[in-house]
Motif scaffolding. Structure first.
Motif, PDB file in Angstrom:
ATOM      1  N   LYS A  45       0.870  -1.179   0.000  1.00  0.00           N
ATOM      2  CA  LYS A  45       0.000   0.000   0.000  1.00  0.00           C
ATOM      3  C   LYS A  45       0.901   1.221   0.000  1.00  0.00           C
ATOM      4  CE  LYS A  45      -3.619   2.482   2.524  1.00  0.00           C
ATOM      5  NZ  LYS A  45      -4.343   2.799   1.282  1.00  0.00           N
ATOM      6  N   VAL A  46       0.764   2.073  -1.005  1.00  0.00           N
ATOM      7  CA  VAL A  46       1.659   3.211  -1.188  1.00  0.00           C
ATOM      8  C   VAL A  46       1.271   4.344  -0.242  1.00  0.00           C
ATOM      9  CG1 VAL A  46       2.588   4.856  -2.839  1.00  0.00           C
ATOM     10  CG2 VAL A  46       1.926   2.563  -3.611  1.00  0.00           C
ATOM     11  N   HIS A  47       2.224   4.791   0.567  1.00  0.00           N
ATOM     12  CA  HIS A  47       2.008   5.957   1.422  1.00  0.00           C
ATOM     13  C   HIS A  47       2.620   7.212   0.798  1.00  0.00           C
ATOM     14  CE1 HIS A  47       0.597   4.271   5.465  1.00  0.00           C
ATOM     15  NE2 HIS A  47       0.514   3.289   4.586  1.00  0.00           N
ATOM     16  N   ALA A  48       3.752   7.055   0.119  1.00  0.00           N
ATOM     17  CA  ALA A  48       4.401   8.203  -0.526  1.00  0.00           C
ATOM     18  C   ALA A  48       5.188   7.717  -1.734  1.00  0.00           C
ATOM     19  CB  ALA A  48       5.320   8.933   0.459  1.00  0.00           C
ATOM     20  N   ALA A  49       5.296   8.579  -2.722  1.00  0.00           N
ATOM     21  CA  ALA A  49       6.073   8.307  -3.932  1.00  0.00           C
ATOM     22  C   ALA A  49       6.890   9.556  -4.230  1.00  0.00           C
ATOM     23  CB  ALA A  49       5.149   7.970  -5.096  1.00  0.00           C
ATOM     24  N   SER A  50       7.739   9.475  -5.231  1.00  0.00           N
ATOM     25  CA  SER A  50       8.439  10.691  -5.669  1.00  0.00           C
ATOM     26  C   SER A  50       8.694  10.612  -7.161  1.00  0.00           C
ATOM     27  CB  SER A  50       9.749  10.894  -4.900  1.00  0.00           C
ATOM     28  OG  SER A  50      10.743   9.991  -5.321  1.00  0.00           O
ATOM     29  N   LEU A  51       8.980  11.758  -7.759  1.00  0.00           N
ATOM     30  CA  LEU A  51       9.216  11.840  -9.192  1.00  0.00           C
ATOM     31  C   LEU A  51      10.710  11.929  -9.481  1.00  0.00           C
ATOM     32  CD1 LEU A  51       6.429  14.303 -10.385  1.00  0.00           C
ATOM     33  CD2 LEU A  51       6.357  11.802 -10.220  1.00  0.00           C
ATOM     34  N   SER A  79      -3.445  14.839  -5.284  1.00  0.00           N
ATOM     35  CA  SER A  79      -4.251  15.565  -6.268  1.00  0.00           C
ATOM     36  C   SER A  79      -3.419  16.546  -7.084  1.00  0.00           C
ATOM     37  CB  SER A  79      -5.387  16.314  -5.568  1.00  0.00           C
ATOM     38  OG  SER A  79      -4.868  17.310  -4.695  1.00  0.00           O
ATOM     39  N   GLU A  80      -2.174  16.786  -6.677  1.00  0.00           N
ATOM     40  CA  GLU A  80      -1.327  17.783  -7.335  1.00  0.00           C
ATOM     41  C   GLU A  80      -0.231  17.162  -8.205  1.00  0.00           C
ATOM     42  OE1 GLU A  80      -1.385  21.417  -4.097  1.00  0.00           O
ATOM     43  OE2 GLU A  80      -0.070  19.711  -3.693  1.00  0.00           O
ATOM     44  N   VAL A  81      -0.431  15.930  -8.630  1.00  0.00           N
ATOM     45  CA  VAL A  81       0.585  15.256  -9.443  1.00  0.00           C
ATOM     46  C   VAL A  81       0.948  16.040 -10.708  1.00  0.00           C
ATOM     47  CG1 VAL A  81       0.983  13.215 -10.897  1.00  0.00           C
ATOM     48  CG2 VAL A  81       0.221  12.938  -8.530  1.00  0.00           C
ATOM     49  N   PRO A  82      -0.009  16.607 -11.470  1.00  0.00           N
ATOM     50  CA  PRO A  82       0.384  17.391 -12.653  1.00  0.00           C
ATOM     51  C   PRO A  82       1.277  18.576 -12.307  1.00  0.00           C
ATOM     52  CG  PRO A  82      -1.935  16.834 -12.766  1.00  0.00           C
ATOM     53  CD  PRO A  82      -1.479  16.458 -11.393  1.00  0.00           C
ATOM     54  N   GLN A  83       0.989  19.248 -11.185  1.00  0.00           N
ATOM     55  CA  GLN A  83       1.835  20.369 -10.759  1.00  0.00           C
ATOM     56  C   GLN A  83       3.238  19.883 -10.401  1.00  0.00           C
ATOM     57  OE1 GLN A  83      -1.386  19.833 -10.031  1.00  0.00           O
ATOM     58  NE2 GLN A  83      -2.307  21.565  -8.942  1.00  0.00           N
ATOM     59  N   ALA A  84       3.316  18.698  -9.806  1.00  0.00           N
ATOM     60  CA  ALA A  84       4.622  18.130  -9.465  1.00  0.00           C
ATOM     61  C   ALA A  84       5.430  17.840 -10.728  1.00  0.00           C
ATOM     62  CB  ALA A  84       4.444  16.861  -8.634  1.00  0.00           C
ATOM     63  N   PHE A  85       4.776  17.316 -11.768  1.00  0.00           N
ATOM     64  CA  PHE A  85       5.454  17.075 -13.042  1.00  0.00           C
ATOM     65  C   PHE A  85       5.932  18.388 -13.657  1.00  0.00           C
ATOM     66  CE2 PHE A  85       3.925  12.753 -12.952  1.00  0.00           C
ATOM     67  CZ  PHE A  85       4.781  12.060 -13.808  1.00  0.00           C
ATOM     68  N   GLN A  86       5.093  19.414 -13.596  1.00  0.00           N
ATOM     69  CA  GLN A  86       5.488  20.722 -14.141  1.00  0.00           C
ATOM     70  C   GLN A  86       6.710  21.267 -13.420  1.00  0.00           C
ATOM     71  OE1 GLN A  86       1.865  22.991 -13.734  1.00  0.00           O
ATOM     72  NE2 GLN A  86       1.135  22.457 -15.785  1.00  0.00           N
ATOM     73  N   LYS A  87       6.701  21.159 -12.108  1.00  0.00           N
ATOM     74  CA  LYS A  87       7.821  21.657 -11.317  1.00  0.00           C
ATOM     75  C   LYS A  87       9.106  20.920 -11.677  1.00  0.00           C
ATOM     76  CE  LYS A  87      10.633  21.371  -7.652  1.00  0.00           C
ATOM     77  NZ  LYS A  87      11.634  20.311  -7.428  1.00  0.00           N
ATOM     78  N   GLY A 117      13.380  21.776 -14.407  1.00  0.00           N
ATOM     79  CA  GLY A 117      14.805  21.501 -14.205  1.00  0.00           C
ATOM     80  C   GLY A 117      15.380  22.226 -13.006  1.00  0.00           C
ATOM     81  N   HIS A 118      16.726  22.172 -12.902  1.00  0.00           N
ATOM     82  CA  HIS A 118      17.471  22.834 -11.824  1.00  0.00           C
ATOM     83  C   HIS A 118      16.970  22.392 -10.444  1.00  0.00           C
ATOM     84  CE1 HIS A 118      19.317  25.339 -14.874  1.00  0.00           C
ATOM     85  NE2 HIS A 118      18.115  25.661 -15.317  1.00  0.00           N
ATOM     86  N   ALA A 119      16.781  21.074 -10.297  1.00  0.00           N
ATOM     87  CA  ALA A 119      16.278  20.550  -9.032  1.00  0.00           C
ATOM     88  C   ALA A 119      17.319  20.700  -7.930  1.00  0.00           C
ATOM     89  CB  ALA A 119      15.899  19.080  -9.191  1.00  0.00           C
ATOM     90  N   ARG A 120      16.844  20.889  -6.720  1.00  0.00           N
ATOM     91  CA  ARG A 120      17.696  20.931  -5.527  1.00  0.00           C
ATOM     92  C   ARG A 120      17.211  19.854  -4.571  1.00  0.00           C
ATOM     93  NH1 ARG A 120      20.025  23.192  -8.716  1.00  0.00           N
ATOM     94  NH2 ARG A 120      20.714  25.354  -8.822  1.00  0.00           N
ATOM     95  N   GLY A 121      17.258  18.609  -5.029  1.00  0.00           N
ATOM     96  CA  GLY A 121      16.704  17.513  -4.252  1.00  0.00           C
ATOM     97  C   GLY A 121      15.504  16.921  -4.965  1.00  0.00           C
ATOM     98  N   LYS A 122      14.649  16.235  -4.212  1.00  0.00           N
ATOM     99  CA  LYS A 122      13.569  15.455  -4.780  1.00  0.00           C
ATOM    100  C   LYS A 122      12.201  16.091  -4.646  1.00  0.00           C
ATOM    101  CE  LYS A 122      13.622  12.005  -6.379  1.00  0.00           C
ATOM    102  NZ  LYS A 122      13.629  10.652  -5.812  1.00  0.00           N
ATOM    103  N   THR A 123      11.330  15.750  -5.597  1.00  0.00           N
ATOM    104  CA  THR A 123       9.924  16.145  -5.596  1.00  0.00           C
ATOM    105  C   THR A 123       9.108  14.941  -5.130  1.00  0.00           C
ATOM    106  OG1 THR A 123      10.256  17.703  -7.408  1.00  0.00           O
ATOM    107  CG2 THR A 123       8.003  16.954  -6.986  1.00  0.00           C
ATOM    108  N   VAL A 124       8.436  15.066  -3.996  1.00  0.00           N
ATOM    109  CA  VAL A 124       7.760  13.943  -3.346  1.00  0.00           C
ATOM    110  C   VAL A 124       6.247  14.110  -3.455  1.00  0.00           C
ATOM    111  CG1 VAL A 124       7.416  12.703  -1.163  1.00  0.00           C
ATOM    112  CG2 VAL A 124       9.691  13.560  -1.781  1.00  0.00           C
ATOM    113  N   ILE A 125       5.541  12.974  -3.619  1.00  0.00           N
ATOM    114  CA  ILE A 125       4.089  12.950  -3.666  1.00  0.00           C
ATOM    115  C   ILE A 125       3.576  12.214  -2.428  1.00  0.00           C
ATOM    116  CG2 ILE A 125       2.057  12.337  -5.016  1.00  0.00           C
ATOM    117  CD1 ILE A 125       3.979  14.173  -6.501  1.00  0.00           C
ATOM    118  N   ASN A 126       2.763  12.889  -1.640  1.00  0.00           N
ATOM    119  CA  ASN A 126       2.166  12.280  -0.456  1.00  0.00           C
ATOM    120  C   ASN A 126       0.854  11.609  -0.885  1.00  0.00           C
ATOM    121  OD1 ASN A 126       1.207  11.592   2.070  1.00  0.00           O
ATOM    122  ND2 ASN A 126       1.770  13.546   3.011  1.00  0.00           N
TER     123      ASN A 126
END
Length: 416
Positions: free
Chosen positions: A95-101, A391-399, A403-412
């Motif tokens: 059962k997924v509690h958190a994921a990341s992109l 519910s904000e997965v599309p916004q996470a993909f846009q972010k 580019g120019h990431a400073r670490g990870k983008t996480v989905i709760n």
């Protein structure tokens, strides 16, 4: 191979998991134990099947899917995605509690690697083209085991775990996911699910490059000079910490505004790629024992000259044309082209006294066991740049796509 139970129990939890993995690896079900059913010519009527499928309590679940390759517009929230089931005795349901992109999620959304991954999903080419849709993205998962196959002895329902999902399997942007038990590891006790989801894919990508391909380990790293090109992203930030935990001297390239981040993770020297020629700045330093390239492009045209010649020094790049070749030329011709490319480059640079290598992500529960120990020992920490709700997965993909990431983008996923 026989490992007595009392011997396993005397080991630390992570070593017990490792031993149990080896027991499972060498324990093959006896084919004569598989019954053909209650009637007919069963091999042994009094025996039961050695494998089982998940209980059919659910048939659908919520997930973010794509129905075709393209830009961010192809992302679709579905409340009736197909519920995964355990098909093999070595699998577990989580059962997924958190994921990341990761950048690979952007690439896969756009169609990168479609030919290769389609072949991996359907090696006999039985299904029609496009059968992979609807496709669920997401490579990182932190969650709780709900069910185990009959051959899984080192996990049980209720265990909190983390994993990096191979790109040919349905991803973690869903309520449940099914994985091989050898791809899963117990989650570090010092991390929450949201923190833990930031590490598995980048950890195993870096592990593949530095350990499997680069030949580094905790016993041979002390004093070695390591250069990480493109160090402020997920793989780079993990690599800095792993190399410092093992006693290496680490030089990184990144922009000036990431200096505080990389220095805080332990980097010994930082080269600003915006402050003049990176090649010139690096040539002014002592040569390196290993270079990890997260950037690609024309970097390899000059980077190998920064290695120590005739000392076993290696250049390892994570930016390879393998998937692009198979997408463009087909599986057979693409693999042949890739083999010719890496072979010619390796031979060319070997004549100059340095080694040229490609590295690819490899799923591995045992490697994550070792990472868990380092995390709980305080030697590695996740670098989370931003957390989004499910519910904000599309916004996470846009972010992430900016580019120019400073670490990870996480989905709760669970909202907890």
């Amino acid at each position: 191979m026989i490992i007595q139970q009392y011997s396993i129990n005397m080991l630390c939890p992570f070593k017990r998991v490792a031993c149990a993995r080896w027991v499972a690896l060498f324990h093959h079900p006896n084919p004569t134990r598989i019954s053909t059913g209650t009637g007919g010519n069963a091999l042994h009527k009094n025996t039961s099947r050695k494998f089982s499928a998940s209980a059919q309590r659910w048939t659908i679940m919520p997930a973010w899917v794509i129905d075709k390759y393209g830009n961010n517009d192809v992302l679709r929230y579905s409340t009736n995605a197909m519920f995964p089931i355990i098909n093999y005795p070595n699998e577990v349901m989580v059962k997924v509690h958190a994921a990341s992109l990761n950048p690979i999620d952007i690439s896969m959304r756009n169609g990168y690697g479609a030919a290769t991954l389609r072949m991996r999903r359907d090696p006999l080419n039985i299904n029609a083209a496009g059968n992979e849709f609807p496709l669920i993205l997401g490579r990182d998962v932190s969650g709780v085991i709900m069910e185990c196959g009959l051959d899984v002895s080192y996990f049980k329902p209720g265990d909190e775990v983390w994993a990096a999902i191979p790109p040919w399997k349905p991803g973690s942007l869903a309520e449940f996911v099914v994985l091989s038990g050898n791809e899963v590891s117990h989650r570090p006790k010092s991390l929450s699910h949201t923190q833990a989801a930031a590490l598995p894919y980048v950890a195993l990508t870096a592990w593949s490059a530095l350990v499997n391909t680069g030949g580094l380990n905790k016993d041979n790293c002390t004093g070695k000079r390591i250069l990480i090109i493109g160090a402020s992203g997920g793989v780079g930030t993990f690599s800095i910490q792993l190399m410092k935990a093992w006693g290496a001297h680490v030089t990184v390239t990144c922009s000036q505004n990431a200096e505080q981040l990389v220095k805080g993770l332990g980097a010994d020297h930082m080269v600003d790629y915006k402050a003049g020629s990176v090649e010139a700045q690096l040539r002014a330093l002592k040569p390196f024992d290993l270079i990890l390239d997260n950037v690609g492009g024309d970097t390899e045209q000059w980077a190998l000259s920064c290695l120590k010649p005739w000392s076993g020094a290696k250049y390892v790049t994570l930016v390879t044309p393998f998937m692009l070749n198979t997408d463009r030329l087909g599986i057979a011709d693409g693999m042949l082209q890739s083999g010719v490319t890496i072979g010619s480059k390796a031979l060319k640079h070997l004549c100059k006294g340095v080694h040229y290598r490609w590295a690819l992500f490899a799923p591995s529960g045992p490697a994550l066991d070792e990472v868990s120990e380092l995390v709980d020992a305080g030697k590695i920490r996740p670098v989370v740049e931003q957390v989004f709700s499910f519910s904000e997965v599309p916004q996470a993909f846009q972010k992430l796509g900016r580019g120019h990431a400073r670490g990870k983008t996480v989905i709760n996923i669970t909202g907890t």
